[in-house]
Every structure is written in C-alpha cells, then in structure tokens.
Design a protein around this motif. Structure first.
Motif, PDB file in Angstrom:
ATOM      1  N   GLU A  21      61.731  -2.286-109.545  1.00  0.00           N
ATOM      2  CA  GLU A  21      62.560  -4.024-109.932  1.00  0.00           C
ATOM      3  C   GLU A  21      63.919  -4.130-108.634  1.00  0.00           C
ATOM      4  OE1 GLU A  21      63.823  -7.414-111.203  1.00  0.00           O
ATOM      5  OE2 GLU A  21      62.236  -6.335-111.867  1.00  0.00           O
ATOM      6  N   ALA A  22      64.058  -3.496-108.353  1.00  0.00           N
ATOM      7  CA  ALA A  22      64.932  -3.673-107.185  1.00  0.00           C
ATOM      8  C   ALA A  22      64.832  -4.321-105.495  1.00  0.00           C
ATOM      9  CB  ALA A  22      65.804  -2.425-106.509  1.00  0.00           C
ATOM     10  N   ILE A  23      63.283  -3.499-105.475  1.00  0.00           N
ATOM     11  CA  ILE A  23      62.260  -4.358-104.630  1.00  0.00           C
ATOM     12  C   ILE A  23      61.875  -5.785-104.586  1.00  0.00           C
ATOM     13  CG2 ILE A  23      59.997  -3.742-102.736  1.00  0.00           C
ATOM     14  CD1 ILE A  23      60.730  -0.869-103.301  1.00  0.00           C
ATOM     15  N   ARG A  24      61.187  -5.502-105.932  1.00  0.00           N
ATOM     16  CA  ARG A  24      61.422  -7.195-106.279  1.00  0.00           C
ATOM     17  C   ARG A  24      62.271  -8.020-106.078  1.00  0.00           C
ATOM     18  NH1 ARG A  24      62.676 -10.979-110.262  1.00  0.00           N
ATOM     19  NH2 ARG A  24      63.246  -9.319-111.322  1.00  0.00           N
ATOM     20  N   ARG A  25      63.477  -7.679-106.247  1.00  0.00           N
ATOM     21  CA  ARG A  25      64.454  -8.487-106.048  1.00  0.00           C
ATOM     22  C   ARG A  25      64.671  -8.748-104.772  1.00  0.00           C
ATOM     23  NH1 ARG A  25      67.208  -5.099-109.881  1.00  0.00           N
ATOM     24  NH2 ARG A  25      68.481  -4.244-107.873  1.00  0.00           N
ATOM     25  N   LYS A  26      65.001  -7.609-103.875  1.00  0.00           N
ATOM     26  CA  LYS A  26      65.884  -8.021-102.862  1.00  0.00           C
ATOM     27  C   LYS A  26      64.569  -8.382-101.480  1.00  0.00           C
ATOM     28  CE  LYS A  26      69.333  -4.425-104.200  1.00  0.00           C
ATOM     29  NZ  LYS A  26      70.233  -3.581-103.637  1.00  0.00           N
ATOM     30  N   ARG A  27      63.063  -7.550-101.577  1.00  0.00           N
ATOM     31  CA  ARG A  27      62.264  -8.348-100.729  1.00  0.00           C
ATOM     32  C   ARG A  27      61.318  -8.305-101.634  1.00  0.00           C
ATOM     33  NH1 ARG A  27      63.584  -5.091 -95.757  1.00  0.00           N
ATOM     34  NH2 ARG A  27      61.962  -6.852 -95.273  1.00  0.00           N
ATOM     35  N   ARG A  32      53.854  -6.997-103.029  1.00  0.00           N
ATOM     36  CA  ARG A  32      52.491  -7.577-102.483  1.00  0.00           C
ATOM     37  C   ARG A  32      51.616  -7.448-101.316  1.00  0.00           C
ATOM     38  NH1 ARG A  32      55.408 -12.494-103.933  1.00  0.00           N
ATOM     39  NH2 ARG A  32      56.432 -12.978-101.157  1.00  0.00           N
ATOM     40  N   ARG A  33      52.604  -6.876-100.416  1.00  0.00           N
ATOM     41  CA  ARG A  33      51.582  -5.675 -99.055  1.00  0.00           C
ATOM     42  C   ARG A  33      51.463  -4.898 -99.510  1.00  0.00           C
ATOM     43  NH1 ARG A  33      55.231  -8.849 -95.874  1.00  0.00           N
ATOM     44  NH2 ARG A  33      56.910  -7.069 -95.718  1.00  0.00           N
ATOM     45  N   GLY A  34      52.180  -3.475-100.835  1.00  0.00           N
ATOM     46  CA  GLY A  34      52.013  -2.695-100.544  1.00  0.00           C
ATOM     47  C   GLY A  34      52.780  -2.288-100.656  1.00  0.00           C
ATOM     48  N   VAL A  35      53.510  -0.590-101.328  1.00  0.00           N
ATOM     49  CA  VAL A  35      54.640  -0.316-100.720  1.00  0.00           C
ATOM     50  C   VAL A  35      54.286   1.463-100.237  1.00  0.00           C
ATOM     51  CG1 VAL A  35      56.346   1.413-101.538  1.00  0.00           C
ATOM     52  CG2 VAL A  35      55.851  -1.072-102.347  1.00  0.00           C
ATOM     53  N   VAL A  36      54.859   2.248 -99.662  1.00  0.00           N
ATOM     54  CA  VAL A  36      54.736   3.475 -98.716  1.00  0.00           C
ATOM     55  C   VAL A  36      55.786   4.661 -98.678  1.00  0.00           C
ATOM     56  CG1 VAL A  36      53.677   5.092 -97.493  1.00  0.00           C
ATOM     57  CG2 VAL A  36      52.142   2.873 -97.221  1.00  0.00           C
ATOM     58  N   LEU A  37      55.991   5.287 -99.613  1.00  0.00           N
ATOM     59  CA  LEU A  37      57.106   5.990 -99.755  1.00  0.00           C
ATOM     60  C   LEU A  37      57.006   7.396 -98.793  1.00  0.00           C
ATOM     61  CD1 LEU A  37      57.490   5.587-104.342  1.00  0.00           C
ATOM     62  CD2 LEU A  37      58.840   4.322-102.575  1.00  0.00           C
ATOM     63  N   LEU A  38      58.566   7.430 -98.468  1.00  0.00           N
ATOM     64  CA  LEU A  38      58.270   8.733 -97.796  1.00  0.00           C
ATOM     65  C   LEU A  38      59.356   9.242 -99.048  1.00  0.00           C
ATOM     66  CD1 LEU A  38      59.258   6.994 -94.636  1.00  0.00           C
ATOM     67  CD2 LEU A  38      57.446   8.609 -95.135  1.00  0.00           C
ATOM     68  N   LEU A  39      58.895  10.271 -99.678  1.00  0.00           N
ATOM     69  CA  LEU A  39      59.386  11.025-100.695  1.00  0.00           C
ATOM     70  C   LEU A  39      59.269  12.117-100.652  1.00  0.00           C
ATOM     71  CD1 LEU A  39      59.588   9.115-104.026  1.00  0.00           C
ATOM     72  CD2 LEU A  39      61.852   9.506-102.433  1.00  0.00           C
TER      73      LEU A  39
END
Length: 139
Positions: A21-27, A32-39
């Motif tokens: 949700e934070a990513i949706r609001r801010k970026r 749409r391009r996909g998210v790669v998490l460095l967790l």
C-alpha cells in the motif's frame, strides 16, 4: 515449505500488505513493473510458510535469496551499525528514553545520501556474491 498457517506468517503478510500500500501511494509504477525485495528471507516460518509464498506469488513479488552466513549483504551490518556505533561512542544515557531520543535524533538528521550510498553498496556486494557463485563476500 511449511504447509501450516501460523500467526507469524499472517502477521508477516499483513506487513507486506502495508508495504504494498505504501508503494502504491508513493510509487505506483513500481507495482506494475514488479517488485524485487532485498529482504533477508531465510527458512523462518513467516518467510517459508505457504501463506507467505502464496502472497508473494499472487502479487508477483520476487525475493532475492540471501546466502547463509553473509552478514556482509545486510545493509544494517555493513552500512548502518558502524556509523551508529561511532556516533554513540563515549555517550552515556541515564534512561532508555534518553537513548531512544538520541537514536531518533540521529536517524532524523541523516541525509538522504547516507541511504543512497548504502543501497548502491548493496548492489555491488550482491554482484560480487553472484560472481562468486553465492559464496561469502567480505568487502
């Protein structure tokens, strides 16, 4: 993979929901391009649980694997704790609240470049790890 649904996995998925949700609001374009998490995903139940894996698959999020025994790939270890230790060196705090106040003040006054340098360092460390076939990376 764990087939159990645990409260920890459910709580972790709720955290991922808040992040999404934070990513949706801010970026929003990132979603749409996909998210790669460095967790640092390991075999802990919240990370390996079926519920978490389904959540990641549903939203198409990719987790980069974190090689075992590689603290050199954790930004907190290679970029954050050294400067924080130097900042706090020699200080004494009468209460826990005093320490917390000093930590908040330190974090609030960090320049955005501090974080940019840490992220850029992470990218080069990951590349070294890939080049070494996921072996231990020191510098």
């Amino acid at each position: 993979m764990s087939k159990r649904i645990t409260p920890f996995a459910s709580q972790y998925c709720s955290t991922l929901d808040r992040l999404k949700e934070a990513i949706r609001r801010k970026r929003s374009g990132l979603l749409r391009r996909g998210v790669v998490l460095l967790l640092k995903h390991d075999n802990a139940t919240p990370h390996s649980a079926n519920l978490t894996q389904q959540w990641l698959q549903r939203y198409g999020w990719e987790i980069l694997p974190h090689p075992a025994h590689s603290p050199d790939l954790a930004p907190s270890d290679f970029h954050l704790f050294g400067p924080l230790k130097r900042h706090l060196g020699g200080m004494a705090f009468e209460t826990e609240d005093d320490l917390i106040s000093e930590l908040r003040n330190w974090f609030d006054n960090l320049d955005v470049d501090f974080f940019r340098v840490g992220i850029n360092s992470l990218l080069s460390r990951w590349q070294k790890c890939i080049d070494l076939h996921r072996d231990y990376v020191e510098k």
